[in-house]
Design an enzyme around this catalytic site. Structure first.
Site, short mmCIF file in Angstrom:
data_model
loop_
_atom_site.label_atom_id
_atom_site.label_comp_id
_atom_site.label_asym_id
_atom_site.label_seq_id
_atom_site.Cartn_x
_atom_site.Cartn_y
_atom_site.Cartn_z
N TYR A 1 24.43 27.45 18.42
CA TYR A 1 23.37 27.19 19.39
C TYR A 1 22.90 28.48 20.03
CZ TYR A 1 26.56 27.79 23.41
OH TYR A 1 27.42 28.30 24.35
N LYS B 1 28.41 32.02 18.02
CA LYS B 1 28.04 31.11 19.13
C LYS B 1 28.05 29.66 18.62
CE LYS B 1 24.74 30.92 22.99
NZ LYS B 1 25.66 30.94 24.13
N GLU C 1 36.17 37.24 28.88
CA GLU C 1 34.86 36.93 29.46
C GLU C 1 34.97 35.68 30.31
OE1 GLU C 1 32.17 36.10 26.13
OE2 GLU C 1 33.83 35.16 25.05
N LEU D 1 31.72 36.88 23.03
CA LEU D 1 30.36 36.71 22.53
C LEU D 1 29.55 37.93 22.95
CD1 LEU D 1 28.43 34.61 21.16
CD2 LEU D 1 27.64 34.11 23.47
N1 PLP Z 1 30.06 34.61 26.70
C1 PLP Z 1 30.11 33.29 26.46
C2 PLP Z 1 31.41 32.68 26.07
C3 PLP Z 1 28.96 32.50 26.57
O1 PLP Z 1 29.03 31.17 26.31
C4 PLP Z 1 27.74 33.10 26.96
C5 PLP Z 1 26.52 32.32 27.09
O2 PLP Z 1 26.49 31.14 26.84
C6 PLP Z 1 27.75 34.48 27.22
C7 PLP Z 1 28.92 35.21 27.08
C8 PLP Z 1 26.49 35.18 27.66
O3 PLP Z 1 25.59 35.32 26.58
P1 PLP Z 1 24.03 35.43 26.82
O4 PLP Z 1 23.83 36.59 27.74
O5 PLP Z 1 23.47 35.66 25.48
O6 PLP Z 1 23.60 34.13 27.45
#
Ligand code: PLP
Length: 284
Positions: A33, A147, A179, A204
């Site tokens: 996603y 993701k 994170e 991620l």
């Molecule tokens: N880390 C995780 C586990 C996430 O689920 C997300 C966003 O959903 C992020 C980091 C941040 O990613 P982004 O800045 O692309 O939204």
């Protein structure tokens, strides 16, 4: 008011949207996603989200169901049909429907589904007061760089945080923060250095993370991409998180201990402002 959602080529009222019970997204969490935020009816960092989507699909040997141009058109059409001025577009691609089997089906048509959520993202009470987090063990699988829609553990961790009366959980592996449940995590050390975990399969690669680090470097702030421990975070001057819908959000408390003076810090607030300004300019 019913939203219009997109499912496999059709724009339909949400109550009429249908996906097979055999969809592998439903049976195996076999899907990926993206979440793109919308400001003034425009898409923020769309190119970055598209790049990461291609990577996630590639890692899972899943086909992209349509062209990049088509995907942009669908995002824009949904924003328009639902009159979203501020909020987000959620996109999900699964491997599609096939009789239940652990082996990937030789032939399956991917499922492509998108919907919007209208909500205020710039004016965020959480960003104003700062988030309180607890730390919990990171029990997710080892490919957090993809993701995928298998979000049960982050969801459980967020529930634990909620039950303890705080806003989020920071996940910890071998003593170091990976994170947040749905965001990247940062601290600002006593000498003013921004520290966030380096990219690997442990986290991620946030699209907002990349943009925020770029803003920080342009503002001559010192950045280190490396793991940091919970103890180091507790000694930090500031802490914050980043995500597509949270932008930059100050973190003011970790495991019941105030970070710095317990108020949203100047580095986080400066980066939040810089990122929002940049996004308002660059959104498409
Ligand atoms: N880390 C995780 C586990 C996430 O689920 C997300 C966003 O959903 C992020 C980091 C941040 O990613 P982004 O800045 O692309 O939204």
């Amino acid at each position: 008011m019913e939203r219009t959602v997109y499912v496999n080529g059709n724009y339909v009222p949400e109550s009429e949207a249908r996906i097979s019970v055999f969809d592998r997204g439903f049976l195996f969490a076999d899907g990926v996603y993206e979440v793109t935020s919308v400001l003034n009816g425009k898409l923020v960092d769309f190119a970055g989200h598209l790049r990461r989507l291609h990577r996630s699909l590639g890692e899972l040997k899943m086909a992209m169901p349509c062209s990049d141009d088509e995907l942009l058109k669908i995002h824009r059409a949904l924003v328009e049909k639902n009159a979203v001025s501020e909020g987000l577009v959620y996109l999900q691609i699964t491997r599609g429907a096939a009789d239940r089997d652990f082996l990937f089906p030789a032939q399956a048509t991917p499922t492509l589904m998108l919907f919007t959520q209208a909500r205020s993202v710039i004016d965020s009470p959480l960003a104003k007061r700062g988030a309180r987090v607890i730390t919990v063990e990171d029990l997710r699988w080892g490919r957090r760089d993809i993701k995928t829609v298998q979000l049960l553990y982050p969801s459980m961790a967020k529930m634990i945080a909620h039950e303890r009366g705080v806003d989020d959980a920071w996940l910890v592996k071998d003593g170091a923060v990976t994170e947040g449940t749905s965001n990247n995590a940062y601290i600002v050390t006593q000498d003013g250095t921004i520290v966030t975990r380096d990219l690997s399969s442990d986290i991620l690669a946030g699209i907002t993370r990349a943009a925020v680090l770029k803003c920080a470097r342009e503002l001559q702030m010192k950045v280190e991409e490396r793991p940091f421990t919970v103890e180091e975070a507790l000694r930090a001057r500031e802490a914050f998180s980043s995500s597509a819908t949270g932008f930059v959000c100050p973190v003011v408390e970790i495991d019941g201990t105030a970070v710095g003076d317990g108020q949203p810090g100047p580095v986080a607030m400066r980066l939040r402002q810089a990122y929002i300004e940049e996004s308002l300019k660059a959104a498409i």
